[in-house]
Write a protein that holds these residues in place. Structure first.
Motif, PDB file in Angstrom:
ATOM      1  N   UNK A   1      51.830 -15.533  31.208  1.00 46.21           N
ATOM      2  CA  UNK A   1      51.156 -15.573  30.200  1.00 46.21           C
ATOM      3  C   UNK A   1      51.231 -15.611  28.915  1.00 46.21           C
ATOM      4  N   UNK A   2      49.577 -15.334  27.687  1.00 48.24           N
ATOM      5  CA  UNK A   2      50.528 -15.036  26.408  1.00 48.24           C
ATOM      6  C   UNK A   2      51.069 -14.037  26.333  1.00 48.24           C
ATOM      7  N   UNK A   3      50.865 -12.622  26.988  1.00 49.49           N
ATOM      8  CA  UNK A   3      51.308 -11.887  27.277  1.00 49.49           C
ATOM      9  C   UNK A   3      52.813 -11.537  27.568  1.00 49.49           C
ATOM     10  N   UNK A   4      53.019 -12.331  28.171  1.00 50.41           N
ATOM     11  CA  UNK A   4      53.878 -12.448  28.666  1.00 50.41           C
ATOM     12  C   UNK A   4      55.187 -13.250  29.507  1.00 50.41           C
ATOM     13  N   UNK A   5      56.348 -13.709  29.970  1.00 46.14           N
ATOM     14  CA  UNK A   5      56.908 -13.961  31.465  1.00 46.14           C
ATOM     15  C   UNK A   5      57.317 -12.843  32.181  1.00 46.14           C
ATOM     16  N   UNK A   6      57.036 -12.468  33.219  1.00 44.48           N
ATOM     17  CA  UNK A   6      57.054 -11.319  34.014  1.00 44.48           C
ATOM     18  C   UNK A   6      57.808 -11.933  35.175  1.00 44.48           C
ATOM     19  N   UNK A   7      59.518 -10.732  35.826  1.00 48.70           N
ATOM     20  CA  UNK A   7      60.403 -11.631  36.007  1.00 48.70           C
ATOM     21  C   UNK A   7      60.332 -10.091  37.121  1.00 48.70           C
ATOM     22  N   UNK A   8      61.242 -10.664  37.621  1.00 50.59           N
ATOM     23  CA  UNK A   8      61.197  -9.910  39.115  1.00 50.59           C
ATOM     24  C   UNK A   8      62.949  -9.070  39.269  1.00 50.59           C
ATOM     25  N   UNK A   9      62.840  -7.997  39.264  1.00 51.15           N
ATOM     26  CA  UNK A   9      64.281  -7.693  39.393  1.00 51.15           C
ATOM     27  C   UNK A   9      64.531  -6.729  40.095  1.00 51.15           C
TER      28      UNK A   9
ATOM     29  N   UNK B   1      64.571 -21.465  23.552  1.00 53.43           N
ATOM     30  CA  UNK B   1      66.014 -22.337  24.377  1.00 53.43           C
ATOM     31  C   UNK B   1      66.451 -22.367  22.858  1.00 53.43           C
ATOM     32  N   UNK B   2      67.755 -23.903  23.827  1.00 53.37           N
ATOM     33  CA  UNK B   2      69.024 -24.433  23.321  1.00 53.37           C
ATOM     34  C   UNK B   2      68.252 -25.193  22.130  1.00 53.37           C
ATOM     35  N   UNK B   3      69.098 -24.374  20.725  1.00 51.03           N
ATOM     36  CA  UNK B   3      68.318 -25.253  19.791  1.00 51.03           C
ATOM     37  C   UNK B   3      67.248 -25.329  19.744  1.00 51.03           C
ATOM     38  N   UNK B   4      66.534 -24.434  19.851  1.00 53.02           N
ATOM     39  CA  UNK B   4      65.115 -24.466  19.588  1.00 53.02           C
ATOM     40  C   UNK B   4      65.515 -22.778  18.363  1.00 53.02           C
ATOM     41  N   UNK B   5      63.441 -22.156  17.673  1.00 55.19           N
ATOM     42  CA  UNK B   5      63.601 -20.362  17.499  1.00 55.19           C
ATOM     43  C   UNK B   5      63.352 -19.787  18.808  1.00 55.19           C
ATOM     44  N   UNK B   6      62.626 -18.429  18.217  1.00 58.41           N
ATOM     45  CA  UNK B   6      62.725 -17.467  18.751  1.00 58.41           C
ATOM     46  C   UNK B   6      61.321 -18.146  18.543  1.00 58.41           C
ATOM     47  N   UNK B   7      61.051 -17.329  20.140  1.00 56.20           N
ATOM     48  CA  UNK B   7      59.361 -17.566  20.425  1.00 56.20           C
ATOM     49  C   UNK B   7      58.602 -16.730  20.626  1.00 56.20           C
ATOM     50  N   UNK B   8      56.894 -16.179  20.835  1.00 55.47           N
ATOM     51  CA  UNK B   8      57.264 -15.321  21.521  1.00 55.47           C
ATOM     52  C   UNK B   8      56.526 -15.962  22.680  1.00 55.47           C
ATOM     53  N   UNK B   9      55.802 -15.133  23.863  1.00 58.50           N
ATOM     54  CA  UNK B   9      55.312 -15.744  24.215  1.00 58.50           C
ATOM     55  C   UNK B   9      54.807 -17.177  24.880  1.00 58.50           C
ATOM     56  N   UNK B  10      53.892 -17.185  24.627  1.00 54.76           N
ATOM     57  CA  UNK B  10      51.898 -17.836  23.954  1.00 54.76           C
ATOM     58  C   UNK B  10      52.545 -19.554  23.462  1.00 54.76           C
ATOM     59  N   UNK B  11      53.577 -19.399  22.903  1.00 52.03           N
ATOM     60  CA  UNK B  11      54.801 -20.440  21.964  1.00 52.03           C
ATOM     61  C   UNK B  11      55.415 -20.843  23.386  1.00 52.03           C
ATOM     62  N   UNK B  12      55.690 -20.743  23.009  1.00 51.24           N
ATOM     63  CA  UNK B  12      57.216 -21.140  24.189  1.00 51.24           C
ATOM     64  C   UNK B  12      56.337 -21.367  25.215  1.00 51.24           C
ATOM     65  N   UNK B  13      55.691 -20.982  26.054  1.00 53.69           N
ATOM     66  CA  UNK B  13      55.058 -21.533  27.484  1.00 53.69           C
ATOM     67  C   UNK B  13      53.502 -22.988  26.986  1.00 53.69           C
TER      68      UNK B  13
ATOM     69  N   UNK C   1      57.329 -25.059  26.827  1.00 54.16           N
ATOM     70  CA  UNK C   1      58.125 -24.606  29.130  1.00 54.16           C
ATOM     71  C   UNK C   1      57.380 -23.958  29.421  1.00 54.16           C
ATOM     72  N   UNK C   2      56.507 -24.777  30.205  1.00 58.68           N
ATOM     73  CA  UNK C   2      55.530 -23.482  31.007  1.00 58.68           C
ATOM     74  C   UNK C   2      56.533 -23.282  31.972  1.00 58.68           C
ATOM     75  N   UNK C   3      56.235 -22.266  32.261  1.00 60.51           N
ATOM     76  CA  UNK C   3      57.209 -21.493  33.795  1.00 60.51           C
ATOM     77  C   UNK C   3      55.588 -21.222  34.977  1.00 60.51           C
ATOM     78  N   UNK C   4      56.069 -21.338  36.308  1.00 57.42           N
ATOM     79  CA  UNK C   4      55.109 -20.944  37.415  1.00 57.42           C
ATOM     80  C   UNK C   4      55.329 -19.794  37.889  1.00 57.42           C
ATOM     81  N   UNK C   5      54.819 -19.045  38.529  1.00 58.44           N
ATOM     82  CA  UNK C   5      55.146 -18.291  39.744  1.00 58.44           C
ATOM     83  C   UNK C   5      55.669 -19.007  40.971  1.00 58.44           C
TER      84      UNK C   5
END
Length: 320
Positions: A275-283, A295-307, A310-314
């Motif tokens: 979500x906008x606050x971050x992408x949480x990934x199991x470690x 992303x390749x060729x893109x800029x550094x983006x905060x989680x909200x703009x990145x998603x 590039x939507x990531x799903x649980x």
């Protein structure tokens, strides 16, 4: 004093500028040969060389200083140039070439090194990166009288510097560069009165050079370790993870993240939520909350703009 300055990157350039501002005469600069850089891969001068050119200071760029090495002609020419400079001392900061004994013996007051750690911890090429990666809470600058070993000489002056929990290598580098300039100016102001403190035998470790292969993120490690590595490898080489897309696999770079406890059980590398606050990934232990991605060729983006792009799903896996 009349000084020879040997260094290459911005860290060294900051110290050289501080010496110049303090009234020392830099009579010669040694720096690495120009390297290809940028989109056109044109030869570019190092930051130290550029400063020297801007201030009309003579520059030498030998490929080696070993008279019995691969480039003896470079070393012989450099030796004569160093002799002609008639300097009182040589100041060395992130130069990139090993100084043979003849160089160490040449200046009357020897060769002084500006090293970005509290020696003997983190001798070697990447002390700033490795201190952050290891979770150190303190580092600093050591002014050292150089000898033939790798960062083994007597310590003349030590200035500590705290490492904040959010520091990246880029941020800490800039603080230590400024502190290095302050430390070498302070050391030269009372050089003859400074005690020569041998380095202790305990606590010795080495900051090995950063390898691009270290960029690949291993989700089986703990979230705490991975969060430190992301900070340590910013700006280079950046931590990377693969992302499967409809058009193939692309490599994401991760620039900011925090370690969190996790109550969800999932395979390491599995997206737990996004979500906008971050992408949480199991470690391997805990979860990593990714807050700045690229992303390749893109800029550094905060989680909200990145998603948004590039939507990531649980349940999605960020693994090869």
């Amino acid at each position: 004093m009349r000084l020879i300055f040997a260094g290459t990157p911005e860290f060294a350039q900051v110290a050289m500028a501080a010496l110049h501002a303090a009234g020392h005469e830099i009579v010669l600069v040694l720096t690495q040969p120009d390297r290809p850089a940028g989109r056109g891969m044109k030869l570019q001068p190092s930051p130290v060389k550029q400063w020297a050119l801007d201030h009309a200071v003579p520059v030498a760029q030998p490929r080696s200083l070993r008279l019995d090495g691969k480039y003896p002609e470079d070393a012989a020419a450099a030796r004569q140039t160093l002799l002609d400079a008639q300097a009182d001392a040589m100041i060395v900061a992130a130069y990139g070439l090993i100084l043979p004994q003849w160089v160490l013996d040449l200046p009357p007051k020897g060769c002084l090194n500006i090293h970005a750690s509290l020696l003997p911890r983190w001798r070697g090429a990447a002390p700033i990166h490795r201190a952050i990666e290891a979770g150190d809470t303190q580092t600093g600058i050591t002014i050292m009288q150089m000898d033939a070993g790798l960062d083994t000489g007597d310590m003349l002056l030590v200035l500590p510097c705290a490492i904040a929990p959010t520091d990246t290598t880029a941020v800490l580098h800039d603080r230590l560069a400024a502190l290095g300039g302050q430390a070498i100016v302070q050391a030269l102001a009372s050089l003859d009165a400074l005690p020569h403190q041998p380095q202790p035998d305990e606590g010795v470790n080495y900051a090995h050079k950063i390898d691009k292969a270290e960029a690949a993120l291993d989700w089986t490690l703990s979230a705490e370790v991975l969060a430190r590595r992301i900070r340590a490898f910013d700006p280079f080489p950046g931590m990377t993870v693969p992302l499967a897309t409809d058009s193939g696999v692309e490599t994401l770079k991760l620039w900011q993240a925090t370690a969190q406890a996790s109550v969800q059980i999932a395979q390491p590398g599995t997206v737990l939520s996004a979500d906008a606050s971050g992408v949480r990934v199991a470690c391997g232990e805990g979860q990593l909350c990714l807050t700045q991605l690229q992303r390749p060729g893109g800029k550094r983006l905060g989680a909200a703009d990145f998603l948004r792009g590039c939507p990531l799903q649980p349940g999605q896996r960020l693994v090869a």
